[in-house]
Write an enzyme that holds these catalytic residues in place. Sequence first.
Site, PDB file in Angstrom:
ATOM      1  N   ILE A  15       1.190  -1.562   9.145  1.00 23.57           N
ATOM      2  CA  ILE A  15       2.429  -2.047   8.334  1.00 23.57           C
ATOM      3  C   ILE A  15       3.473  -2.619   8.918  1.00 23.57           C
ATOM      4  O   ILE A  15       4.323  -3.272   8.550  1.00 23.57           O
ATOM      5  CB  ILE A  15       2.762  -0.868   7.278  1.00 23.57           C
ATOM      6  N   GLY A  16       3.843  -1.970  10.391  1.00 23.08           N
ATOM      7  CA  GLY A  16       4.750  -2.500  11.043  1.00 23.08           C
ATOM      8  C   GLY A  16       4.612  -4.131  11.352  1.00 23.08           C
ATOM      9  O   GLY A  16       5.645  -4.909  11.202  1.00 23.08           O
ATOM     10  N   SER A 133       5.898  10.234   4.586  1.00 20.53           N
ATOM     11  CA  SER A 133       4.474  10.387   3.965  1.00 20.53           C
ATOM     12  C   SER A 133       4.556  11.548   2.819  1.00 20.53           C
ATOM     13  O   SER A 133       5.150  12.308   3.054  1.00 20.53           O
ATOM     14  CB  SER A 133       3.365  10.610   4.848  1.00 20.53           C
ATOM     15  N   TYR A 159       0.964  16.883  11.229  1.00 16.30           N
ATOM     16  CA  TYR A 159       1.487  15.697  10.810  1.00 16.30           C
ATOM     17  C   TYR A 159       2.168  15.826   9.614  1.00 16.30           C
ATOM     18  O   TYR A 159       3.194  15.248   9.333  1.00 16.30           O
ATOM     19  CB  TYR A 159       0.316  14.701  10.341  1.00 16.30           C
TER      20      TYR A 159
END
Length: 285
Positions: A15-16, A133, A159
């Site tokens: 996405i970057g 997230s 995460y």
Amino acid sequence: MDRRTIVLTGASDGIGAAAARTLAAHGHRLLLVGRSPEKTRAVAEEVGAEHFVADFARLEEVRTLAAALRERLDGGLDVLANNAGGIFGAREMTEDGNEYTLQVNHLAPFLLTHLLMDPLTAGGGGAVVSTSSIAARYFGRLRMEDLDNARRYSSRKAYGDAKLANILFTRGLHERFHERGLGAMAFHPGVVATNFASASNSVLRWAYHTPLKRLLTITAEEGGSNLTWAVEGTPGEDWDSGVFYDQRVPARSLNPQVLDDVLVDRFWEASAERVGLTTGPGARS
């Protein structure tokens, strides 16, 4: 929209890279940061941006990166997009003495943000956007006595903790710097079909790297558009500072630790200590 100066980390892929293409097409000045020299250079050359290379698993490289960026930011910095991160495999400690997932996803961006705070607040209206997230809600549970997950490690929990850390950091930034004009938000970009989780032994790897992904994920371009929306947004108009968004709307269901003011402050101070700051970037108002 006015042309903005934007530092975008995690810009070499996913996405970057998708957001970089759109932001460049919109006429913004981009300073792209990635870990891979080849991939970061390729994206930068494609979109006509400046590029910098740093491995967030080494805090000294973050300090070197910040110094290089400051040299290029004579006119200040409008947006810092802390987008770099990921989920990894077996538990590993960095040379700085931190659990790898926590450092790459949170501690390195925490340090970078501090080191770029002067250009961010120079014009009285900068913004920090953090890619988090919804894993923070499902898998995250920070224990101040065991931030490195020495006792009960799993890549999924590490995460989730790191993404929860992004949200706590966003709250801390808002509380400390909003009066100086800084806006801060964190967002979930969607479940994006990229090479995310490829190095993980988590069940998430199967969702991202099997035929299931066709049912469960969106494209990097769709996820990148959510990052672009956050970066181009105006605090107080398009999004509210200090808030976690699920794509483009405020998240309805939050990890209860997000609302713990004491934890926000304790975790801020612990993060500052781990990256070698005697105090965090700013005192809580």
